[in-house]
Design a protein around this motif. Sequence first.
Motif, PDB file in Angstrom:
ATOM      1  N   ALA A 453       2.607  -6.078   1.973  1.00 18.66           N
ATOM      2  CA  ALA A 453       2.506  -5.800   0.538  1.00 18.66           C
ATOM      3  C   ALA A 453       1.153  -5.176   0.196  1.00 18.66           C
ATOM      4  O   ALA A 453       1.094  -4.137  -0.471  1.00 18.66           O
ATOM      5  CB  ALA A 453       2.703  -7.100  -0.239  1.00 18.66           C
ATOM      6  N   PHE A 454       0.092  -5.778   0.729  1.00 15.88           N
ATOM      7  CA  PHE A 454      -1.245  -5.283   0.387  1.00 15.88           C
ATOM      8  C   PHE A 454      -1.535  -3.932   1.023  1.00 15.88           C
ATOM      9  O   PHE A 454      -2.327  -3.165   0.520  1.00 15.88           O
ATOM     10  CB  PHE A 454      -2.314  -6.303   0.795  1.00 15.88           C
ATOM     11  N   THR A 455      -0.900  -3.665   2.148  1.00 18.35           N
ATOM     12  CA  THR A 455      -1.114  -2.371   2.771  1.00 18.35           C
ATOM     13  C   THR A 455      -0.379  -1.281   1.996  1.00 18.35           C
ATOM     14  O   THR A 455      -0.889  -0.172   1.834  1.00 18.35           O
ATOM     15  CB  THR A 455      -0.631  -2.405   4.234  1.00 18.35           C
ATOM     16  N   ALA A 457       0.542  -1.502  -1.222  1.00 16.01           N
ATOM     17  CA  ALA A 457       0.154  -1.494  -2.637  1.00 16.01           C
ATOM     18  C   ALA A 457      -0.721  -0.297  -3.023  1.00 16.01           C
ATOM     19  O   ALA A 457      -0.395   0.397  -3.993  1.00 16.01           O
ATOM     20  CB  ALA A 457      -0.522  -2.803  -3.001  1.00 16.01           C
ATOM     21  N   PRO A 458      -1.808  -0.001  -2.314  1.00 19.26           N
ATOM     22  CA  PRO A 458      -2.681   1.094  -2.768  1.00 19.26           C
ATOM     23  C   PRO A 458      -1.954   2.433  -2.811  1.00 19.26           C
ATOM     24  O   PRO A 458      -2.246   3.263  -3.677  1.00 19.26           O
ATOM     25  CB  PRO A 458      -3.805   1.109  -1.730  1.00 19.26           C
ATOM     26  N   PHE A 459      -0.989   2.604  -1.902  1.00 19.25           N
ATOM     27  CA  PHE A 459      -0.288   3.880  -1.899  1.00 19.25           C
ATOM     28  C   PHE A 459       0.682   3.967  -3.075  1.00 19.25           C
ATOM     29  O   PHE A 459       0.835   5.033  -3.693  1.00 19.25           O
ATOM     30  CB  PHE A 459       0.417   4.086  -0.555  1.00 19.25           C
ATOM     31  N   LEU A 461       0.120   2.481  -5.871  1.00 21.44           N
ATOM     32  CA  LEU A 461      -0.815   2.680  -6.976  1.00 21.44           C
ATOM     33  C   LEU A 461      -1.218   4.147  -7.070  1.00 21.44           C
ATOM     34  O   LEU A 461      -1.215   4.754  -8.144  1.00 21.44           O
ATOM     35  CB  LEU A 461      -2.040   1.809  -6.700  1.00 21.44           C
ATOM     36  N   LEU A 462      -1.540   4.688  -5.950  1.00 24.05           N
ATOM     37  CA  LEU A 462      -1.946   6.091  -5.866  1.00 24.05           C
ATOM     38  C   LEU A 462      -0.846   6.978  -6.418  1.00 24.05           C
ATOM     39  O   LEU A 462      -1.083   7.868  -7.229  1.00 24.05           O
ATOM     40  CB  LEU A 462      -2.226   6.433  -4.399  1.00 24.05           C
ATOM     41  N   LEU A 464       1.523   6.203  -8.479  1.00 27.86           N
ATOM     42  CA  LEU A 464       1.670   6.034  -9.931  1.00 27.86           C
ATOM     43  C   LEU A 464       0.583   6.784 -10.686  1.00 27.86           C
ATOM     44  O   LEU A 464       0.864   7.491 -11.659  1.00 27.86           O
ATOM     45  CB  LEU A 464       1.623   4.543 -10.284  1.00 27.86           C
ATOM     46  N   LEU A 465      -0.657   6.632 -10.188  1.00 27.11           N
ATOM     47  CA  LEU A 465      -1.778   7.286 -10.872  1.00 27.11           C
ATOM     48  C   LEU A 465      -1.582   8.787 -10.890  1.00 27.11           C
ATOM     49  O   LEU A 465      -1.740   9.445 -11.916  1.00 27.11           O
ATOM     50  CB  LEU A 465      -3.094   6.933 -10.180  1.00 27.11           C
ATOM     51  N   ARG A 469      -0.844  11.146 -14.282  1.00 27.71           N
ATOM     52  CA  ARG A 469      -1.723  12.262 -14.621  1.00 27.71           C
ATOM     53  C   ARG A 469      -0.906  13.553 -14.739  1.00 27.71           C
ATOM     54  O   ARG A 469      -1.081  14.351 -15.671  1.00 27.71           O
ATOM     55  CB  ARG A 469      -2.793  12.401 -13.542  1.00 27.71           C
TER      56      ARG A 469
END
Lengths: 597, 257
Positions: A453-455, A457-459, A461-462, A464-465, A469
């Motif tokens: 999950a934590f691995t 998650a950032p992707f 997030l990326l 979505l961001l 935009r």
Amino acid sequence: MVRLLAILPILLCSLPIRAQEIRFLVEANKKTITLGNTITLTYKFIGGNATDFRPPKLVDIDYASYVTQGMEVRQFNNNVTRAVTFSFSIKPRKTGEFEIPPATVMYQGNRMESDKITIKVLDKSEAEKGIYEQIAENVFVKAYLSKNNVYLGEQVKLTFKLFKKVNMPIAELNYKSVPEYDGFWKEVLQDNRNFEMKEELIDGERFQTGILESVILFPQKTGEVVIDPYVMHAKIPYQTKRRGYPSIFDDFFGQVKYYDYDLSAPAIKIDVKPLPPGKPHDFSGLVGEFTFNAALTDTQVEIDDAVTLNIEVAGQGNLKLIKPWELEFPSGIEDYPTKTHDNISTSSGLMSGSRRFEYLMFPRREGIFKLPAIRFSYFDVEQEKYVSFSENDLSFKVGKGTNVNTVESVGGQHATIQNDVDFINNDIQFIKFNNINLFPMGYSAFLSAPHIAFTLAPFGLLFLLVFVRKKKEEEAKDVVGTKMKRATSLAKKRLQTAGKLLDEGNEDAFYNEVSRAVFGFLSHKFAIKESEMSKAFALKKLQEAGLPQELIDKCEKLIDDCEFARFAPGPKGGVARNIYQNAVEVISNIENKLARQ
Amino acid sequence: MKLINQIIWITALLWSANPAVAGNKAAWLDSFKTANEHYQNNNYQAALKGYQIILNQGYESADLYYNLGNAYYKQNEYALSIWAYEKALLLKPDFEEAKVNLELANRTVTDKVQPMPRIAWWYYWQKIKQLFTVKTWTILSIIGAWLLAAGLFFLLNSRKHALKRTGIYLSFIGFAFAVFCGAIAMNKNHLMHNPHAAIVTTSNVYVKSAPEEESADLFVIHSGLKVSLEDAIGSWQKIKLADGKMGWVSTDDIKPL
């Protein structure tokens, strides 16, 4: 005999021949011989002249000489007996009883058979066995073992003793072979160097006895261990006799011969059991029965006074195996090489006594010195278990002393002698009992749910961001859409300004602002260009948007009221507030209706 | 963003905290404490039994193995205490007490085996691997993944050239870090779940030249010695000593880590 034979021919011629009983006899010079010796057989034909002597056919017996013929004349009571003799020697090839078949002679045309004879041939040793049995009863070696089922390292006493009947003649007695004691550690109590004999009465018979060798043995390997026999060689004199067996008790006459005889105690077997499991870590290797004592001579001394630690082990067993304890003295103590004092005796036949180790210490600092734990454990053969001793609490106190302690000075500064923090005892660290935790077996953080999950998650997030935009950018490009969105907020702003103006009493500006708010709102909402803006066009757009007629009428009235009030002179009082409220109501209603569509 | 975090947390919780397991765990934690009390009262036999029951129930931890090792040590079962300490250190490489006690227990081992020298980087690799637990390495690899994502964010989202360049560097560093730490975590995890070493538990063992009872005895090893595991056939295990000697022993004579 020779003389007799010489005159025989004369006699034969001169004596009248008389009728005689005819006999054919056989004689042997001895009937029992040992193998390798010869027997002389003599056949006698009495009562006539016999010719053509044929010796017997022999099996397993060799002829040892040729047949010699002779004549024997015996005369008694004027009766003369004449006999023809045939003699020869035979030598048996093997032992046993042999029946010599008859020999034959010719007499007056008849063949006559002799008597039979039986001889006995004995083995040399068989013949001498009797005497060896006799010897064994009179001189022998006996072994005495204190215990034949022992533990590894347990002491046993073994003694070899020589017995000899007092009247037993022995010419010589030598040591032939002495046991090696393989598999044992031995302690010699007595050996043959100081051998001496004493007289002893055993079962009413006088014996001379002497200890040949006496040792204490400490088994070093397990299993059935065999000790070689103790062998002595004796020479026993005897005199040969003409007949029968020789006897050792015969008087010494003539030639003296010797019997070679080996005296030996039988081989000794010792069953050595291994020590049971559960050996203590500090097991000394000692087996037996012991006591242990460790003590200090003083517990209160001054600096540089000697303190002696005595460790003593006493008891029965292999005391010589104990080595001095390797003690790690606390720093600040100067220690001297250990002295060992033995008081070990074997006089009781077993090794017993005590061994004491003396540790001389000189404390070079004041304070309380605790000595490391001194442990001793051995295997007790009586209780059949390991016994452990330990002395943990040896300590002594060192006072300042009268001599002023010389403080070593280095570079003008006081220097303290620094020492490493040493372990006093080698004990394990204590268990963990705070903040303990448990996990299911096989649990691993790697590839676990939180890891994945934590691995990821950032992707996520990326993504979505970046997506948000991108969407913003799209929206920025859509100007009309933006305007429409901005319409309401602009209208709200204008109405707010209008509200302020009304409060200030600036009515002209108020109406101006309200009408701008309404027109602005409509033009932005329905994308009407400023040049096309008019009341009729705006109302038409409202109708096209499908708003209810009621709302459109309200809107028209609002616009009319505004126009009217703007240009009509004089104070209008409460009308202005009414218009303001209508404007808010209409704008929000249109906004809501449009939003719903 | 909050929502995403919540989703992650909920997934993680649901995954790892199976309610049935969690309930049992609390109960076994209590019996762990009871066993510790036995130990504190010098009742090592009872403590030992307590620890073993917890292990048999499928729970473990570095603390449990460490305490178990102590109980074995106090019962003079040095070979088994070595096994337990080694297990504790597998789970928690920086367990200082376990290291100290293992060294003490290793003093009772009869065999002295001179390890075969290895090339230098192998020692560095072992040192690095021993730095952290699997869990820490996993967390580090997660941090690497975050750095990579952050770098990519700057690269994609920023208009300024300098920031874009920083993003490239950051993503490279993050990627390398995540892969390196992840690889170590994977390797350690593999070793933990696939035993590659064992402790000899029989007091003396004849090492055979082939997996047969009749084969020749090559050499003798004694209890407490650590051997590495090679092939296995049936009840026979090929072992290798640190000095490179190899042979076959019965699986009954060794306890795999």
